[in-house]
Design a protein around this motif. Structure first.
Motif, PDB file in Angstrom:
ATOM      1  N   ARG A 161      33.782  -0.394 -34.079  1.00 51.54           N
ATOM      2  CA  ARG A 161      32.822   0.122 -33.510  1.00 51.54           C
ATOM      3  C   ARG A 161      31.128  -0.813 -33.568  1.00 51.54           C
ATOM      4  NH1 ARG A 161      33.526   6.533 -33.974  1.00 51.54           N
ATOM      5  NH2 ARG A 161      35.786   6.434 -32.438  1.00 51.54           N
ATOM      6  N   ILE A 162      31.281  -1.019 -32.984  1.00 49.56           N
ATOM      7  CA  ILE A 162      29.371  -2.031 -33.229  1.00 49.56           C
ATOM      8  C   ILE A 162      28.633  -0.892 -31.970  1.00 49.56           C
ATOM      9  CG2 ILE A 162      28.446  -4.733 -32.741  1.00 49.56           C
ATOM     10  CD1 ILE A 162      31.626  -4.773 -33.984  1.00 49.56           C
ATOM     11  N   TYR A 163      27.422  -1.192 -32.966  1.00 50.92           N
ATOM     12  CA  TYR A 163      25.852  -0.945 -32.428  1.00 50.92           C
ATOM     13  C   TYR A 163      25.068  -1.661 -32.342  1.00 50.92           C
ATOM     14  CZ  TYR A 163      28.177   4.035 -33.148  1.00 50.92           C
ATOM     15  OH  TYR A 163      29.428   4.497 -32.874  1.00 50.92           O
ATOM     16  N   GLY A 164      24.439  -1.536 -31.960  1.00 52.09           N
ATOM     17  CA  GLY A 164      22.860  -2.648 -31.873  1.00 52.09           C
ATOM     18  C   GLY A 164      21.426  -1.486 -31.532  1.00 52.09           C
ATOM     19  N   PRO A 165      20.574  -1.753 -31.407  1.00 50.01           N
ATOM     20  CA  PRO A 165      18.982  -1.999 -30.746  1.00 50.01           C
ATOM     21  C   PRO A 165      19.112  -1.789 -28.725  1.00 50.01           C
ATOM     22  CG  PRO A 165      18.813  -3.556 -31.338  1.00 50.01           C
ATOM     23  CD  PRO A 165      20.092  -3.719 -31.832  1.00 50.01           C
ATOM     24  N   ASP A 166      18.873  -0.995 -28.461  1.00 51.08           N
ATOM     25  CA  ASP A 166      18.206  -1.367 -26.761  1.00 51.08           C
ATOM     26  C   ASP A 166      17.424  -2.529 -26.923  1.00 51.08           C
ATOM     27  OD1 ASP A 166      19.977   1.648 -26.916  1.00 51.08           O
ATOM     28  OD2 ASP A 166      17.572   2.174 -27.511  1.00 51.08           O
ATOM     29  N   SER A 167      16.843  -2.730 -27.289  1.00 50.42           N
ATOM     30  CA  SER A 167      15.799  -4.305 -27.302  1.00 50.42           C
ATOM     31  C   SER A 167      15.219  -4.992 -28.011  1.00 50.42           C
ATOM     32  CB  SER A 167      14.509  -3.641 -26.266  1.00 50.42           C
ATOM     33  OG  SER A 167      14.161  -2.622 -27.493  1.00 50.42           O
ATOM     34  N   PRO A 168      14.808  -5.987 -28.312  1.00 54.09           N
ATOM     35  CA  PRO A 168      14.463  -6.886 -29.787  1.00 54.09           C
ATOM     36  C   PRO A 168      13.911  -6.227 -30.478  1.00 54.09           C
ATOM     37  CG  PRO A 168      13.872  -8.271 -27.374  1.00 54.09           C
ATOM     38  CD  PRO A 168      14.761  -6.395 -27.313  1.00 54.09           C
ATOM     39  N   GLY A 169      13.861  -6.448 -31.676  1.00 56.03           N
ATOM     40  CA  GLY A 169      13.095  -5.449 -32.818  1.00 56.03           C
ATOM     41  C   GLY A 169      13.080  -3.365 -33.137  1.00 56.03           C
ATOM     42  N   GLY A 170      13.719  -3.229 -32.519  1.00 58.81           N
ATOM     43  CA  GLY A 170      13.907  -1.808 -31.944  1.00 58.81           C
ATOM     44  C   GLY A 170      14.977  -1.505 -32.725  1.00 58.81           C
ATOM     45  N   ALA A 171      15.625  -0.037 -33.767  1.00 55.12           N
ATOM     46  CA  ALA A 171      16.446   0.665 -34.695  1.00 55.12           C
ATOM     47  C   ALA A 171      17.544   0.401 -34.085  1.00 55.12           C
ATOM     48  CB  ALA A 171      15.734   1.456 -34.577  1.00 55.12           C
ATOM     49  N   ILE A 172      18.995  -0.042 -34.657  1.00 49.44           N
ATOM     50  CA  ILE A 172      20.116  -0.141 -34.133  1.00 49.44           C
ATOM     51  C   ILE A 172      20.677   1.506 -33.598  1.00 49.44           C
ATOM     52  CG2 ILE A 172      22.241   0.644 -34.554  1.00 49.44           C
ATOM     53  CD1 ILE A 172      21.729  -1.215 -37.110  1.00 49.44           C
ATOM     54  N   ASN A 173      20.334   1.990 -32.250  1.00 48.72           N
ATOM     55  CA  ASN A 173      21.331   2.910 -31.476  1.00 48.72           C
ATOM     56  C   ASN A 173      22.315   3.310 -31.506  1.00 48.72           C
ATOM     57  OD1 ASN A 173      21.595   4.710 -29.662  1.00 48.72           O
ATOM     58  ND2 ASN A 173      20.959   3.961 -28.035  1.00 48.72           N
ATOM     59  N   TYR A 174      22.605   4.494 -32.609  1.00 46.00           N
ATOM     60  CA  TYR A 174      24.080   4.990 -33.212  1.00 46.00           C
ATOM     61  C   TYR A 174      24.380   5.779 -32.160  1.00 46.00           C
ATOM     62  CZ  TYR A 174      23.814   2.261 -37.741  1.00 46.00           C
ATOM     63  OH  TYR A 174      23.295   1.662 -38.591  1.00 46.00           O
ATOM     64  N   THR A 175      24.021   6.418 -30.963  1.00 45.77           N
ATOM     65  CA  THR A 175      24.638   6.721 -29.623  1.00 45.77           C
ATOM     66  C   THR A 175      25.407   6.018 -28.692  1.00 45.77           C
ATOM     67  OG1 THR A 175      22.042   7.577 -29.026  1.00 45.77           O
ATOM     68  CG2 THR A 175      22.846   8.804 -30.658  1.00 45.77           C
ATOM     69  N   GLN A 176      24.640   5.331 -28.764  1.00 47.42           N
ATOM     70  CA  GLN A 176      25.574   3.685 -27.574  1.00 47.42           C
ATOM     71  C   GLN A 176      26.803   3.090 -28.340  1.00 47.42           C
ATOM     72  OE1 GLN A 176      24.376   4.190 -23.956  1.00 47.42           O
ATOM     73  NE2 GLN A 176      25.697   2.489 -23.811  1.00 47.42           N
TER      74      GLN A 176
END
Length: 239
Positions: A107-122
């Motif tokens: 599974r690939i996770y990433g932030p909601d916007s640049p510079g943000g923390a990784i969102n592990y709920t999405q």
């Protein structure tokens, strides 16, 4: 001469009609000069006019316009195009059943916007380890030394969609047949893409406002004698 953009003076805003776009530009090159248009670094048009209708794919595209020498109009100069901003990120990694006999995928996770923390709920993407059900981790099926003894590593990759400029951090997380996740592997990269569209004004879908200023309300030389002028305003692009 090859492909050159030194004589391209300006490019007017594109006009869209369905899956086609009308492009027009001005040039200091003499009449009869050949031009080329590249869409996503692929030759899409050549001609002696300073305008063209071009078919474009869905999504953001990169367009390059330049002049070429006589007899070069059909030569593909894609390899020599000026470098442009990269708007996508590609992740590549190795893994296999040597990490766990019940490996099902990633599974690939990433932030909601640049510079943000990784969102592990999405979950951005889910990649099956062995789509055909055939395990490709046997001895002799991969590079020597990759994986465990008698088990070779398989290679995986994922490419993001267009991203805004800034720093992006992504995580690749393996999961087993029961859906349980393992340890994340993270990576951070810089995207130098163009800025996003200006933010809308609060409570509206409008991104650009204008105000007409009548005769006598503008500074000297603005708008022409007796003619009104317009002032434009917009919000900063979202980060």
């Amino acid at each position: 001469m090859a492909f050159s953009q030194t004589t391209i003076l300006s490019v007017l805003p594109p006009q869209y009609r369905g899956n086609q776009v009308y492009l027009s530009w001005s040039s200091s090159s003499p009449s009869g000069t050949w031009y080329q248009v590249y869409v996503n670094q692929r030759l899409a048009w050549s001609g002696t006019r300073c305008s063209a209708w071009i078919a474009i794919p869905a999504g953001p595209v990169r367009i390059d316009i330049g002049a070429v020498g006589p007899g070069e109009q059909d030569i593909d100069f894609a390899a020599s195009l000026p470098s442009g901003p990269g708007r996508r990120v590609q992740l590549s990694w190795q893994s296999g059943t040597y990490k766990g006999s019940d490996l099902a995928g990633f599974r690939i996770y990433g932030p909601d916007s640049p510079g943000g923390a990784i969102n592990y709920t999405q979950i951005l993407a889910a990649i099956t380890a062995y789509p055909t059900g055939i395990t490709t981790s046997g001895f002799g099926l991969g590079e020597f030394g990759s994986g465990g003894f008698g088990e070779a590593a398989s290679f995986y990759s994922w490419t993001s969609g267009p991203l805004a400029a800034g720093t992006w951090t992504f995580a690749v997380v393996p999961y087993d047949v029961a859906g349980n996740e393992g340890a994340a592997q993270t990576t951070t990269t810089m995207v130098n893409g163009p800025p996003r569209a200006p933010a809308t004004f609060e409570g509206t879908s409008t991104r650009l406002n204008y105000a007409m200023i009548g005769f006598g309300q503008t500074g000297f030389g603005i708008g022409g004698f007796g003619l009104p002028a317009a002032t434009l305003s917009w919000n900063p692009s979202p980060t």
